[in-house]
Design a protein around this motif. Sequence first.
Motif, PDB file in Angstrom:
ATOM      1  N   ARG A   1      30.250  61.157  27.512  1.00  0.00           N
ATOM      2  CA  ARG A   1      30.082  61.210  29.329  1.00  0.00           C
ATOM      3  C   ARG A   1      30.808  60.007  29.495  1.00  0.00           C
ATOM      4  O   ARG A   1      31.190  59.898  30.740  1.00  0.00           O
ATOM      5  CB  ARG A   1      28.361  60.834  29.246  1.00  0.00           C
ATOM      6  N   SER A   2      30.901  58.890  28.771  1.00  0.00           N
ATOM      7  CA  SER A   2      31.774  57.649  29.208  1.00  0.00           C
ATOM      8  C   SER A   2      33.202  57.975  29.306  1.00  0.00           C
ATOM      9  O   SER A   2      33.843  57.288  30.161  1.00  0.00           O
ATOM     10  CB  SER A   2      31.366  56.427  28.561  1.00  0.00           C
ATOM     11  N   LEU A   3      33.711  58.816  28.666  1.00  0.00           N
ATOM     12  CA  LEU A   3      34.882  59.354  28.712  1.00  0.00           C
ATOM     13  C   LEU A   3      35.285  60.342  29.710  1.00  0.00           C
ATOM     14  O   LEU A   3      36.470  60.944  29.619  1.00  0.00           O
ATOM     15  CB  LEU A   3      35.470  59.843  27.270  1.00  0.00           C
ATOM     16  N   GLY A   4      34.346  60.769  30.363  1.00  0.00           N
ATOM     17  CA  GLY A   4      34.489  61.910  31.292  1.00  0.00           C
ATOM     18  C   GLY A   4      34.444  63.353  30.678  1.00  0.00           C
ATOM     19  O   GLY A   4      35.012  64.283  31.441  1.00  0.00           O
ATOM     20  N   LEU A   5      33.987  63.510  29.665  1.00  0.00           N
ATOM     21  CA  LEU A   5      34.069  64.899  28.933  1.00  0.00           C
ATOM     22  C   LEU A   5      32.664  65.662  29.473  1.00  0.00           C
ATOM     23  O   LEU A   5      31.635  65.571  28.674  1.00  0.00           O
ATOM     24  CB  LEU A   5      33.935  64.670  27.443  1.00  0.00           C
ATOM     25  N   THR A   6      32.754  66.055  30.415  1.00  0.00           N
ATOM     26  CA  THR A   6      31.597  66.494  31.352  1.00  0.00           C
ATOM     27  C   THR A   6      30.925  67.819  30.754  1.00  0.00           C
ATOM     28  O   THR A   6      30.028  68.147  30.779  1.00  0.00           O
ATOM     29  CB  THR A   6      31.657  66.519  32.695  1.00  0.00           C
ATOM     30  N   ARG A   7      31.881  68.501  29.922  1.00  0.00           N
ATOM     31  CA  ARG A   7      31.231  69.929  29.593  1.00  0.00           C
ATOM     32  C   ARG A   7      31.416  69.854  27.882  1.00  0.00           C
ATOM     33  O   ARG A   7      31.480  71.057  27.385  1.00  0.00           O
ATOM     34  CB  ARG A   7      32.340  70.842  29.800  1.00  0.00           C
ATOM     35  N   THR A   8      31.278  68.879  27.376  1.00  0.00           N
ATOM     36  CA  THR A   8      31.043  68.432  25.826  1.00  0.00           C
ATOM     37  C   THR A   8      29.591  67.977  25.549  1.00  0.00           C
ATOM     38  O   THR A   8      29.163  66.987  26.376  1.00  0.00           O
ATOM     39  CB  THR A   8      32.058  67.507  25.431  1.00  0.00           C
TER      40      THR A   8
ATOM     41  N   ALA B   1      23.147  60.768  19.347  1.00  0.00           N
ATOM     42  CA  ALA B   1      22.947  60.367  20.725  1.00  0.00           C
ATOM     43  C   ALA B   1      24.303  59.381  21.495  1.00  0.00           C
ATOM     44  O   ALA B   1      24.667  59.722  22.527  1.00  0.00           O
ATOM     45  CB  ALA B   1      21.661  59.566  20.840  1.00  0.00           C
ATOM     46  N   ARG B   2      24.793  58.695  20.389  1.00  0.00           N
ATOM     47  CA  ARG B   2      25.814  57.767  20.645  1.00  0.00           C
ATOM     48  C   ARG B   2      27.235  58.553  21.040  1.00  0.00           C
ATOM     49  O   ARG B   2      28.039  58.185  21.700  1.00  0.00           O
ATOM     50  CB  ARG B   2      26.293  56.612  19.548  1.00  0.00           C
ATOM     51  N   MET B   3      27.339  59.470  20.353  1.00  0.00           N
ATOM     52  CA  MET B   3      28.441  60.735  20.487  1.00  0.00           C
ATOM     53  C   MET B   3      28.319  61.259  21.922  1.00  0.00           C
ATOM     54  O   MET B   3      29.142  61.396  22.472  1.00  0.00           O
ATOM     55  CB  MET B   3      28.295  61.928  19.357  1.00  0.00           C
ATOM     56  N   ASN B   4      27.295  61.771  22.089  1.00  0.00           N
ATOM     57  CA  ASN B   4      27.029  62.218  23.485  1.00  0.00           C
ATOM     58  C   ASN B   4      27.308  61.236  24.768  1.00  0.00           C
ATOM     59  O   ASN B   4      27.793  61.315  25.604  1.00  0.00           O
ATOM     60  CB  ASN B   4      25.733  62.735  23.806  1.00  0.00           C
ATOM     61  N   ALA B   5      26.664  59.868  24.240  1.00  0.00           N
ATOM     62  CA  ALA B   5      26.901  58.980  25.442  1.00  0.00           C
ATOM     63  C   ALA B   5      28.547  58.639  25.563  1.00  0.00           C
ATOM     64  O   ALA B   5      28.993  58.287  26.498  1.00  0.00           O
ATOM     65  CB  ALA B   5      26.223  57.829  24.827  1.00  0.00           C
TER      66      ALA B   5
ATOM     67  N   LEU C   1      39.618  63.822  24.525  1.00  0.00           N
ATOM     68  CA  LEU C   1      39.222  63.116  23.384  1.00  0.00           C
ATOM     69  C   LEU C   1      40.165  62.804  22.229  1.00  0.00           C
ATOM     70  O   LEU C   1      40.279  61.632  21.942  1.00  0.00           O
ATOM     71  CB  LEU C   1      37.935  63.912  22.635  1.00  0.00           C
ATOM     72  N   ALA C   2      40.967  63.717  21.958  1.00  0.00           N
ATOM     73  CA  ALA C   2      42.183  63.509  21.247  1.00  0.00           C
ATOM     74  C   ALA C   2      42.938  62.363  21.540  1.00  0.00           C
ATOM     75  O   ALA C   2      43.433  61.521  20.701  1.00  0.00           O
ATOM     76  CB  ALA C   2      42.706  64.763  20.753  1.00  0.00           C
TER      77      ALA C   2
ATOM     78  N   PRO D   1      46.351  57.733  27.682  1.00  0.00           N
ATOM     79  CA  PRO D   1      45.279  57.681  28.712  1.00  0.00           C
ATOM     80  C   PRO D   1      44.220  58.612  28.635  1.00  0.00           C
ATOM     81  O   PRO D   1      44.431  59.692  27.888  1.00  0.00           O
ATOM     82  CB  PRO D   1      46.015  57.738  29.889  1.00  0.00           C
ATOM     83  N   VAL D   2      43.048  58.496  29.338  1.00  0.00           N
ATOM     84  CA  VAL D   2      42.091  59.472  29.044  1.00  0.00           C
ATOM     85  C   VAL D   2      42.056  60.587  30.055  1.00  0.00           C
ATOM     86  O   VAL D   2      41.704  61.412  29.954  1.00  0.00           O
ATOM     87  CB  VAL D   2      40.653  58.697  29.313  1.00  0.00           C
ATOM     88  N   THR D   3      42.412  60.209  31.490  1.00  0.00           N
ATOM     89  CA  THR D   3      42.382  61.161  32.441  1.00  0.00           C
ATOM     90  C   THR D   3      43.799  61.870  32.391  1.00  0.00           C
ATOM     91  O   THR D   3      44.806  61.740  31.874  1.00  0.00           O
ATOM     92  CB  THR D   3      42.248  60.412  33.776  1.00  0.00           C
ATOM     93  N   ASP D   4      43.727  63.182  32.980  1.00  0.00           N
ATOM     94  CA  ASP D   4      44.796  64.310  33.169  1.00  0.00           C
ATOM     95  C   ASP D   4      44.612  64.841  34.569  1.00  0.00           C
ATOM     96  O   ASP D   4      43.948  64.740  35.194  1.00  0.00           O
ATOM     97  CB  ASP D   4      44.991  65.058  32.031  1.00  0.00           C
ATOM     98  N   ALA D   5      45.933  65.504  34.949  1.00  0.00           N
ATOM     99  CA  ALA D   5      45.932  66.299  36.025  1.00  0.00           C
ATOM    100  C   ALA D   5      44.650  67.438  35.824  1.00  0.00           C
ATOM    101  O   ALA D   5      44.506  67.826  34.765  1.00  0.00           O
ATOM    102  CB  ALA D   5      47.194  67.182  36.159  1.00  0.00           C
ATOM    103  N   GLN D   6      44.259  67.846  36.795  1.00  0.00           N
ATOM    104  CA  GLN D   6      42.999  68.605  36.858  1.00  0.00           C
ATOM    105  C   GLN D   6      43.413  69.975  36.874  1.00  0.00           C
ATOM    106  O   GLN D   6      42.788  70.791  36.593  1.00  0.00           O
ATOM    107  CB  GLN D   6      41.834  68.225  38.102  1.00  0.00           C
TER     108      GLN D   6
END
Length: 309
Positions: A178-185, A171-175, A208-209, A38-43
């Motif tokens: 964002r879609s994966l929720g990597l807000t500080r990347t 640009a696609r890497m950055n998009a 991401l990994a 999964p992509v999300t995890d505990a914050q």
Amino acid sequence: MRLFGGTFGGSFGGSTVRRRGAGAALTAATAALAVILPVTDAQALPAPSGPSGITAKGAYLLDSGAGRVLWGRAADTRREMASTTKVMTAVVVLETRGVNLNKRVTVKQAYRDYVARYGASTADLRTGDKLTVRQLLYGLMLPSGCDAAYALADTLGSGGTTAGRTRSFIARMNARARSLGLTRTHYDSFDGISHGRNQTTPRDLVRLARHAMGNRTFAAVVRTPRTRQKAVNVNRTYTWYNTNRLLGSYRGALGIKTGTGRRAGHCLVFAARRGGRTVVGALLGDSAARLYPDAAKLLDHAFGRRTGA
């Protein structure tokens, strides 16, 4: 941006590390391919202390299946990531709609000139050779070839010029971040040669990994200790060794990616599987001497909670 190579044996700061054959390493990793990560995890990071003596400036350790944070240090602090950037490069390639992994790509002199100009890590691609997209993924992830990264970005980007195609690929890497929720990347390169704004956090890198390891092709590439790939148009064989020294040395290691740079320091995103549990971690800004001992210590800490190191 030179990266590590080779293999090792012995022990790291009390963490047991074993030399194993490539075949055994592949067998240990096979079970992980069936896991959808999964992509999300505990914050929130947990209160309990982690292993002592970790020297990395930033670190994050996650039980992937449970999505449970095991340990972290400055997990949301942005740092340069060096060639761990190439994880996203591979993700964008593999997630390109209709991508043909058997598409032949001709190596341009510009790719060789690029690595020479920056003194970058290289797959030593030869001008005029044709390799498939799949082969270039091995050249990207094992020897950390910036020339392979350039070839992939140039091939799969859009636009009428090489510069335009590589810009569109970034640009696609950055998009995708964002879609994966990597807000500080943020990426400013396709290979980790930073131009001032190529940064991530340990938490984002682990997210991401986890996502990337859900792709069977990606998982197969990064767990490979060594590969021999023959150019499709000439009688030339490339032999590439994985820069990740945990492979074949730490029991259950699944790979992911190394990186090093003058400002980034030594970086590693790694994963291992034991006893039905997959653990993913990241280290940013470590020292050369402590990078692999720190990774082994974190993995021992994770597996020691339930299964023993």
